[in-house]
Design a protein around this motif. Sequence first.
Motif, PDB file in Angstrom:
ATOM      1  N   ASP A  40      13.010  63.309  12.506  1.00 17.37           N
ATOM      2  CA  ASP A  40      12.965  64.739  12.789  1.00 17.37           C
ATOM      3  C   ASP A  40      13.165  64.990  14.286  1.00 17.37           C
ATOM      4  OD1 ASP A  40      10.531  63.928  13.923  1.00 17.37           O
ATOM      5  OD2 ASP A  40       9.429  64.438  12.098  1.00 17.37           O
ATOM      6  N   LYS A  41      13.042  66.241  14.671  1.00 16.21           N
ATOM      7  CA  LYS A  41      13.225  66.659  16.060  1.00 16.21           C
ATOM      8  C   LYS A  41      12.210  65.981  16.969  1.00 16.21           C
ATOM      9  CE  LYS A  41      13.164  70.761  19.031  1.00 16.21           C
ATOM     10  NZ  LYS A  41      13.064  72.244  19.078  1.00 16.21           N
ATOM     11  N   GLU A  42      10.968  65.886  16.514  1.00 17.57           N
ATOM     12  CA  GLU A  42       9.918  65.310  17.348  1.00 17.57           C
ATOM     13  C   GLU A  42      10.228  63.862  17.710  1.00 17.57           C
ATOM     14  OE1 GLU A  42       9.371  67.287  14.731  1.00 17.57           O
ATOM     15  OE2 GLU A  42       8.791  68.953  16.059  1.00 17.57           O
ATOM     16  N   GLU A  66      17.917  69.029  12.920  1.00 16.56           N
ATOM     17  CA  GLU A  66      16.657  68.773  13.612  1.00 16.56           C
ATOM     18  C   GLU A  66      16.815  67.689  14.677  1.00 16.56           C
ATOM     19  OE1 GLU A  66      12.724  68.557  11.884  1.00 16.56           O
ATOM     20  OE2 GLU A  66      13.634  69.039   9.942  1.00 16.56           O
ATOM     21  N   ALA A  84      18.815  68.821  17.692  1.00 15.38           N
ATOM     22  CA  ALA A  84      18.013  69.742  18.502  1.00 15.38           C
ATOM     23  C   ALA A  84      17.074  68.990  19.435  1.00 15.38           C
ATOM     24  CB  ALA A  84      17.226  70.679  17.592  1.00 15.38           C
ATOM     25  N   GLY A  85      16.581  67.828  18.988  1.00 16.88           N
ATOM     26  CA  GLY A  85      15.663  67.048  19.814  1.00 16.88           C
ATOM     27  C   GLY A  85      16.338  66.158  20.834  1.00 16.88           C
ATOM     28  N   PRO A  99      22.368  73.343  17.830  1.00 12.67           N
ATOM     29  CA  PRO A  99      21.178  73.850  18.517  1.00 12.67           C
ATOM     30  C   PRO A  99      21.548  74.791  19.656  1.00 12.67           C
ATOM     31  CG  PRO A  99      21.612  71.573  19.141  1.00 12.67           C
ATOM     32  CD  PRO A  99      22.560  71.891  18.023  1.00 12.67           C
TER      33      PRO A  99
END
Length: 609
Positions: A375-377, A409, A412-413, A434
């Motif tokens: 994911d993004k995190e 996602e 975006a990160g 993003p």
Amino acid sequence: MDDLKTRLVRVNRNSTGNAIVVTTRSEQVASIMETSAYYRHPLNLLSEDECWSIMKERAFGNGETSISVDMEGIEKEIAKKCKGVPLAAKVLGGTMGGFKMDKEAWLSIMNGNVSNSSDNKDNVESILKLSFDHLPPLLKSCFAYCSIFPKDFYIVKEELVKLWMAEGFLVSSSQDEGNKYFNALLQNSFLQDVKRDECENSRWCKMHDLVHDLALSFTKSETLTLENCATEIVFDESWKLKRSRTLNLKGANIEEFPSSIGKLKHLRYLDVSWTKIEVLPESIIELYNLQTLKFLWCNSLKQVPRNKMCNLISLRHIEFSYDHHMPSMVGQLTCLETLPLFVVGSDRGGSIQELECLNQLRGSLRIKHLEVLRDKEEAMKSNLRGRTKIKALKFMWSDGRELNSNDEEVLAGLEPHPNIETIVITNYLGRKFPSWLLMKKIPSGGDSFVALDNLKELILWDYKILGGLTRLRDLIIGGFSEELDSFSYLKSIQDLPSLKFLVIHEDVGGRIKSLPDQLQCFTALTGLDTLNICDFNGMEALPEWLGNLSSLKSLGFWDCKNLKYLPSATAMQRLSKLTKLLFLVVPFFEKIEPKEVALSGPRFLISLI
């Protein structure tokens, strides 16, 4: 120069074919190459005022600079030493620029020993020696080292800096310091003919023949160079390499690399790229002083001590080509400045978080197998935003994946630093991009905002949205579907006001039969000067609206195997700025006479390839 221009115009008007301009300092070469002595144009020597004009530009740039009263006249005396030779003026101007308005330094140059010979070559050589004498000691070593390259050889700037570093010529052993030294030699005209990339960064250079001779005269017998070595190189006791700092075996005919390499404790630079070696011996991890390690395109290389290479604590530059060659625990190599490839995944390379530890990374970075990230995190753990010296990023997902991916996602990160100049994205399955990529202002730590103001080149494959990239200059797009609806996003290209270079690829095996009308949005790009259309193998004719791209200077068709028809003469005449029309791997156009294209094309078309 006006006389030379007149001669060239006359040749162009009187010739039915092509003309070739040859420059040489040799009378013998001129007599061999010329078709008529009438066309020979010997260049006159420059006047003292012209020499001073060159010197002033080299010393102070294009800005006007006034000389103090107590220094008036010194510059004219120095200009006399040039004897009308441009190279001498450039070199002396660069030397003066290093001292700015230091009167004592200028007097030292004026009173320096310069040959008064009638032979211009002797005069130039003595001026080169005078300028060399004014270089700082470490810069003298860097200059003399350049003699290891053959004459007329294009020197790669980054490699030159790494070699200087290996020899201990850079106090801080950093790329930034090496860049300063390179620019200083460039300013003094000891390096010239610089080639730059699309972002105006210096990439290659040459040395003038006479400058190379000077560098060679200062070089001691400390370098062993083997060129065009066709026989296999054998490592045995005859190789006196124990104190060597640099070992460049790029392209050598070797299949085995000895484990005794670990004994070369002083080695700082090792390149075994393009060799047939099968094993990189584990003893390589004993080279604690090694700064640069390159094993690019070693197709036979099967064993690499991946799990132990983190012990190379001095390593600053590592370059390899294949996923299975990537070292494990690369995050422990905290001095790394060059890491062109990072492979994500514990079974392939490493955790994306390892990039967070590499604060010195610079240049370009390619990140593969991004589908591994959850994911993004997790993507944000790379902290690409903090890698301020990275100028080019390539984000790569594997192909053949399902559409319900988390690509949006993850991307975006992976927000980079605002200084990024080039971004490449491949096999991205997201439906949108993003905010950071679309140049929309987004909050960053309170009331501040960021945007990719320096982004000049974007390469995307199989995507849907563009727009808002106000500084973007170069764009390559591809992965088109045969469904015309997939071209709808191209309308957003008109929101790219700085775009100058555009390449479009068809990617469905020739099933697109014509350039879709949606591409007419290109006509809104008033600054577009280069358009290349590639791999449209199903297309037979070019549309009339192509003539509306009035800003084009170069139009190219690459690998369009069934292309048969140009737009009408009326449409082609509207391309009034077009000077280059290219057809590469377009069989039908091989049968067309150049004059036929010229008659139907713009008046000023000067190049047809």
